[in-house]
Scaffold this active site. Structure first.
Site, PDB file in Angstrom:
ATOM      1  N   GLU A 178      25.984  48.381  23.715  1.00 60.11           N
ATOM      2  CA  GLU A 178      26.259  47.095  23.050  1.00 60.11           C
ATOM      3  C   GLU A 178      27.186  47.284  21.846  1.00 60.11           C
ATOM      4  O   GLU A 178      28.052  46.443  21.592  1.00 60.11           O
ATOM      5  CB  GLU A 178      24.963  46.388  22.640  1.00 60.11           C
ATOM      6  N   CYS A 212      37.097  55.740  27.143  1.00 57.32           N
ATOM      7  CA  CYS A 212      36.437  54.775  26.259  1.00 57.32           C
ATOM      8  C   CYS A 212      36.405  55.308  24.828  1.00 57.32           C
ATOM      9  O   CYS A 212      36.549  54.542  23.871  1.00 57.32           O
ATOM     10  CB  CYS A 212      35.025  54.474  26.749  1.00 57.32           C
TER      11      CYS A 212
HETATM   12 ZN   LIG Z   1      27.765  45.529  28.910  1.00 55.60          ZN
HETATM   13 ZN   LIG Z   2      34.117  54.799  29.958  1.00 53.27          ZN
END
Ligand SMILES: [Zn+2]
Ligand SMILES: [Zn+2]
Length: 190
Positions: A135, A172
């Site tokens: 989150e 990411c």
């Molecule tokens: Zn999510």
């Molecule tokens: Zn990722």
């Protein structure tokens, strides 16, 4: 600074919250953000998010309210032990509102006892960390990731949560570093 706000429904395990704080602080510290554990508050101010028919709380309205907490926070993460849902979904482990930089997670469906398994503190702690990092990843602008081992992979069920890791994949990580740097640029130390 990231604010971690415990919201007590039935009773949040103090040790779990403290471990989460420590782990988030260590991980997000790598991106230049520390975590502050805020005093626990009661679920009562959130009762307008409660759906009596479902016996669940609407996660997004809780996250909206969390966003009103004052302080110089780059993100606010609520953690509760009541069951959460969103419109069109039976349940959610958590939800984030990136424009408000707030999010909430629940341990309700992370506890092995929910699946009629024996209590397992380590498992509960690991799942909680994964959902919290996930989150917060959304709060800092990350979408879902196709890599099933990445913490930003979407969890449809507890099996997905157990399968994925608690860290960002390389791609990411690169994105979140960039986003956090832009967020904290020129504002001194956070
Ligand atoms: Zn999510
Ligand atoms: Zn990722």
């Amino acid at each position: 600074m990231i604010g971690l706000l415990p919201i007590k429904g039935y009773g949040l395990p103090q040790e779990l919250i403290e471990d989460l704080k420590r782990n988030l602080d260590a991980y997000f510290g790598e991106f230049g953000l520390n975590v502050e554990l805020m005093p626990e508050i009661d679920i009562k101010p959130f009762l307008d998010s409660y759906n009596e028919l479902r016996g669940q709380f609407l996660a997004s309205t809780m996250a909206y309210r969390i966003a009103r907490v004052r302080g110089d926070f780059k993100a606010l993460l609520g953690i509760t032990d009541v069951d959460l849902y969103e419109r069109g979904m039976n349940f959610v482990f958590g939800v984030a509102i990136p424009p408000l930089r707030s999010a909430i997670i629940s341990i309700y469906r992370l506890d092995p006892r929910f699946y009629r398994k024996p209590y397992n503190y380590e498992k509960l702690g690991e799942r909680t960390l994964k959902e919290a990092v996930h989150e917060l990843g959304h709060v800092f602008g990350l979408p879902h990731c196709p890599n099933p081992k990445c913490v930003m992979h979407f969890s449809n069920s507890i099996f997905d949560t157990d399968f994925k890791g608690w860290r960002f994949c390389e791609k990411c990580e690169e994105k979140i570093k960039y986003n956090i740097d832009r967020l904290t640029e020129g504002r001194g130390n956070d």
